[in-house]
Write a protein that holds these residues in place. Structure first.
Motif, short mmCIF file in Angstrom:
data_model
loop_
_atom_site.label_atom_id
_atom_site.label_comp_id
_atom_site.label_asym_id
_atom_site.label_seq_id
_atom_site.Cartn_x
_atom_site.Cartn_y
_atom_site.Cartn_z
N LEU A 390 -11.65 15.62 4.58
CA LEU A 390 -11.28 16.56 5.64
C LEU A 390 -12.01 16.14 6.90
CD1 LEU A 390 -9.66 19.23 6.06
CD2 LEU A 390 -11.81 20.44 5.63
N SER A 391 -11.28 16.07 8.01
CA SER A 391 -11.87 15.71 9.29
C SER A 391 -11.80 16.90 10.24
CB SER A 391 -11.14 14.51 9.90
OG SER A 391 -11.67 14.17 11.17
N LEU A 392 -12.95 17.26 10.84
CA LEU A 392 -13.04 18.40 11.74
C LEU A 392 -13.58 17.94 13.09
CD1 LEU A 392 -14.62 20.97 9.24
CD2 LEU A 392 -12.21 20.78 9.88
N THR A 393 -12.93 18.38 14.16
CA THR A 393 -13.31 17.97 15.52
C THR A 393 -13.45 19.20 16.41
OG1 THR A 393 -12.08 15.91 15.28
CG2 THR A 393 -12.64 16.58 17.52
N ALA A 394 -14.54 19.24 17.19
CA ALA A 394 -14.78 20.33 18.14
C ALA A 394 -15.05 19.71 19.51
CB ALA A 394 -15.95 21.20 17.69
N PRO A 395 -14.01 19.38 20.27
CA PRO A 395 -14.22 18.62 21.51
C PRO A 395 -14.86 19.41 22.64
CG PRO A 395 -11.91 19.21 21.26
CD PRO A 395 -12.59 19.61 19.99
N GLU A 396 -14.81 20.75 22.61
CA GLU A 396 -15.25 21.55 23.75
C GLU A 396 -16.55 22.31 23.54
OE1 GLU A 396 -12.11 24.08 25.11
OE2 GLU A 396 -10.58 22.53 24.87
N GLY A 397 -17.06 22.38 22.34
CA GLY A 397 -18.29 23.12 22.09
C GLY A 397 -18.59 23.17 20.61
N THR A 398 -19.82 23.49 20.26
CA THR A 398 -20.22 23.56 18.85
C THR A 398 -19.45 24.67 18.13
OG1 THR A 398 -22.41 22.69 19.34
CG2 THR A 398 -22.17 23.94 17.30
N ALA A 399 -19.02 24.38 16.91
CA ALA A 399 -18.21 25.33 16.15
C ALA A 399 -18.72 25.44 14.72
CB ALA A 399 -16.74 24.90 16.15
N LYS A 400 -18.54 26.61 14.14
CA LYS A 400 -18.78 26.82 12.73
C LYS A 400 -17.45 27.04 12.03
CE LYS A 400 -23.53 28.57 12.74
NZ LYS A 400 -24.44 29.65 12.28
N VAL A 401 -17.28 26.37 10.90
CA VAL A 401 -16.00 26.40 10.20
C VAL A 401 -16.23 26.68 8.73
CG1 VAL A 401 -13.90 25.12 9.68
CG2 VAL A 401 -15.09 24.70 11.84
N LYS A 402 -15.51 27.68 8.21
CA LYS A 402 -15.58 27.99 6.78
C LYS A 402 -14.42 27.30 6.08
CE LYS A 402 -15.39 31.87 3.52
NZ LYS A 402 -15.23 33.35 3.39
N VAL A 403 -14.72 26.57 5.01
CA VAL A 403 -13.71 25.87 4.22
C VAL A 403 -13.73 26.45 2.81
CG1 VAL A 403 -12.91 23.66 3.32
CG2 VAL A 403 -13.98 23.77 5.58
N THR A 404 -12.57 26.92 2.36
CA THR A 404 -12.46 27.52 1.03
C THR A 404 -11.47 26.73 0.20
OG1 THR A 404 -12.92 29.73 1.92
CG2 THR A 404 -11.87 29.62 -0.25
N ALA A 405 -11.88 26.41 -1.02
CA ALA A 405 -11.02 25.71 -1.97
C ALA A 405 -10.51 26.69 -3.00
CB ALA A 405 -11.79 24.58 -2.65
N SER A 406 -9.17 26.69 -3.20
CA SER A 406 -8.54 27.58 -4.17
C SER A 406 -7.81 26.75 -5.22
CB SER A 406 -7.55 28.52 -3.48
OG SER A 406 -8.21 29.32 -2.52
N PRO A 407 -7.89 27.13 -6.48
CA PRO A 407 -7.36 26.29 -7.54
C PRO A 407 -5.86 26.43 -7.74
CG PRO A 407 -8.32 28.26 -8.47
CD PRO A 407 -8.56 28.33 -6.99
N ALA A 408 -5.35 25.59 -8.62
CA ALA A 408 -3.96 25.72 -9.06
C ALA A 408 -3.87 26.86 -10.07
CB ALA A 408 -3.48 24.41 -9.68
N ALA A 409 -2.66 27.12 -10.55
CA ALA A 409 -2.44 28.25 -11.44
C ALA A 409 -3.03 28.04 -12.83
CB ALA A 409 -0.94 28.52 -11.56
N ASP A 410 -3.45 26.79 -13.16
CA ASP A 410 -3.91 26.52 -14.52
C ASP A 410 -5.41 26.67 -14.70
OD1 ASP A 410 -4.66 24.37 -13.02
OD2 ASP A 410 -3.69 22.85 -14.26
N GLY A 411 -6.12 27.27 -13.73
CA GLY A 411 -7.53 27.54 -13.97
C GLY A 411 -8.41 27.20 -12.80
N GLY A 412 -9.68 27.66 -12.86
CA GLY A 412 -10.64 27.43 -11.81
C GLY A 412 -10.86 28.65 -10.96
N SER A 413 -11.99 28.68 -10.23
CA SER A 413 -12.30 29.80 -9.35
C SER A 413 -12.63 29.25 -7.97
CB SER A 413 -13.49 30.60 -9.91
OG SER A 413 -14.62 29.77 -10.11
N PRO A 414 -12.35 30.02 -6.91
CA PRO A 414 -12.53 29.52 -5.54
C PRO A 414 -13.98 29.16 -5.23
CG PRO A 414 -11.17 31.49 -5.57
CD PRO A 414 -11.75 31.36 -6.94
N ALA A 415 -14.14 28.23 -4.26
CA ALA A 415 -15.46 27.84 -3.77
C ALA A 415 -15.38 27.69 -2.26
CB ALA A 415 -15.91 26.53 -4.42
N SER A 416 -16.46 28.10 -1.56
CA SER A 416 -16.47 28.05 -0.10
C SER A 416 -17.74 27.40 0.41
CB SER A 416 -16.34 29.46 0.50
OG SER A 416 -15.12 30.05 0.17
N LYS A 417 -17.64 26.82 1.63
CA LYS A 417 -18.80 26.25 2.30
C LYS A 417 -18.56 26.29 3.80
CE LYS A 417 -21.92 22.26 2.21
NZ LYS A 417 -22.19 20.92 1.60
#
Length: 492
Positions: A390-417
């Motif tokens: 994943l590539s993230l760009t903030a050309p105009e000022g410092t930014a905070k970005v939350k990224v959340t991963a969600s699984p497929a229907a066959d299992g797993g639980s979400p994770a965020s950073k």
């Protein structure tokens, strides 16, 4: 009687928020009696997406991936489905309808996938309603083992619209570029395709008045529209009546192939995010609609800040003509994003880059168009644990970005950073993965600051073939004007 005020009263009772089907517009004049208040942001209730035919190669293996983020305030009911469009030769003006769904997601927050093999897969027409509509995203990823356009080809299925710009196309002998037009509606669409090269408009008459029947898809080979062979061409798709989805499939005899998505609307300043750190060659293509020339500063947002590439400080784009410049290995081992700004007066332009990775016979190409910012939330689907960056760009000022991963229907639980992207920089990250995930997963990107953020997602196959998609706002929310009943207008 005040027509504007009445329209707002009616809108409060009957307005349906729609992505891809309708756009809200502001009134021509301010309403009286202060009946209009601050717009509320509500989940959309209906979304339309269109996927082009994936490939004509018998060696093609295609995966469709669907995901709707869980969104507060949605209805408890709803559905989503992808159905085949009719080939142009089979389409009829007499209420031709799509066929049986090929993919029907079961619930928001979980990915759904479907696979198809070979070169006979049709375009798909998708509709999501209720709780499945806000932010609904569908990814089409195709792997072609050999032949023209070999490699990994990916495209995010798009909403129908009436105008598209594709800088970076080609009519040269080594390229086979198609514009795929898909019509989701019950009546035919009429489309013009204009081509612009280094000296201006390319001579063509067959690109005018192309009819795309209802619920059908029409591929148009660019080289059949003109006798002129040019390496760098800008394609302008204009819909005279109706709406279509449009994407360019750019296939090279030697350099593989990928989908070229539309550039963002013409603007004086543009961001082309997410050029991989191992890019061996980058070609920038830009076009200035109209008669006015554009002069652009060219800068690279690197991991440490904005830099000006030596020898490529500026780009001159003549009005109505396509300009191209080879930037070589501009990233020099670090990820980056191109930042294009006017040197003096602002003149609207569109732009894209072609990126090469690898060397010799192993070279592979992909395209990155100028992008819209992430906005409230962006969604990327079809990710895997070892092949996604994943590539993230903030050309105009410092930014905070939350990224959340969600699984497929066959299992797993979400994770965020949460990540901090410093002003003027590009950061490439390995995103979080859902705990216990099996197979692919979805990512949602949510800025936590007001600073504009631009994003891309890159998928890389085992043989180093790759594809990159920009990640604009997924249009899960829409601004709806707040209004209250005022019967006094009936007495005016």
């Amino acid at each position: 009687m005040n027509r504007t005020t009445l329209s707002l009263i009616a809108g409060a009772a009957a307005l349906t928020a729609v992505t891809g089907f309708a756009a809200l517009t502001t009134p021509d004049a301010a309403p009286t009696n202060d009946t209009a208040r601050t717009a509320a942001h509500l989940p959309v209730e209906r979304t339309s997406l269109l996927c082009p035919p994936p490939s004509t190669s018998d060696l093609a293996e295609t995966t469709y991936t669907s995901f709707t983020p869980v969104t507060k305030g949605t209805e408890s009911k709803g559905s989503a489905e992808l159905t085949p469009a009719q080939p142009e030769s089979d389409a009829s003006e007499e209420q031709q309808k799509p066929g049986k769904p090929v993919l029907e997601p079961e619930q928001p927050g979980k990915q759904a996938t479907g696979d198809v093999s070979g070169g006979e897969a049709p375009a798909l027409i998708g509709t999501a309603e209720g709780r499945f509509a806000p932010g609904w995203t569908v990814q089409q990823t195709t792997e072609v083992a050999a032949g023209t356009g070999r490699g990994l080809q990916g495209v995010t299925c798009t909403a129908p619209d009436t105008e598209f710009w594709f800088p970076g196309s080609s009519t040269s002998a080594e390229r086979t570029d198609y514009v795929h037009l898909t019509n989701p509606d019950d009546s035919a669409a009429v489309v013009d395709i204009e081509l612009y090269g280094k000296d201006g408009a390319l001579k063509s008459t067959v690109g005018e008045g192309i009819t795309v029947p209802a619920h059908s898809s029409e591929p148009v080979l660019l080289s059949t529209l003109t006798e002129e062979q040019q390496t760098n061409v800008t394609v302008h798709v204009v819909v005279r009546s109706g709406r279509v989805g449009a994407a360019v499939q750019a296939l090279d005899d030697e350099l593989g192939g990928d989908w070229l998505a539309a550039s963002t609307d013409p603007a004086g300043s543009l961001i082309i995010p997410g050029i991989p750190k191992d890019a061996t060659a980058v070609r920038l293509v830009a076009f200035a609609p109209g008669d006015t020339d554009a002069d652009l500063n060219v800068r690279l947002a690197s991991p440490t800040g904005l830099i000006t590439p030596a020898g490529h400080e500026t780009l001159h784009v003549k009005g109505g003509m396509t300009a191209a410049v080879d930037l070589g290995d501009i990233t020099r081992g670090e990820p980056g994003s191109l930042v294009l700004t006017p040197t003096d007066r602002s003149v609207p332009v569109v732009a894209a880059v072609r990126v090469l990775r690898g060397k010799g016979d192993a070279q592979e190409s992909a395209f990155v168009p100028a992008a819209r910012p992430v906005g409230t939330r962006a969604t990327a689907v079809g990710n895997t644990t070892r092949t996604t960056t994943l590539s993230l760009t903030a050309p105009e000022g410092t930014a905070k970005v939350k990224v959340t991963a969600s699984p497929a229907a066959d299992g797993g639980s979400p994770a965020s950073k949460t990540y901090t992207i410093k002003s003027g920089t590009t950061q490439t990250i390995t995103p979080p993965t859902p705990d216990g995930v099996k197979g692919t997963y979805a990512l949602t990107i949510e800025p936590e600051t007001d600073t504009p953020v631009y994003a891309t997602r890159t998928l890389t196959a085992e043989d180093n073939a790759f594809t990159t998609q920009t990640l604009p706002d997924d249009r899960g929310m829409v601004a709806v004007p707040e209004a209250e009943e005022d019967l006094s207008v009936l007495q005016k």
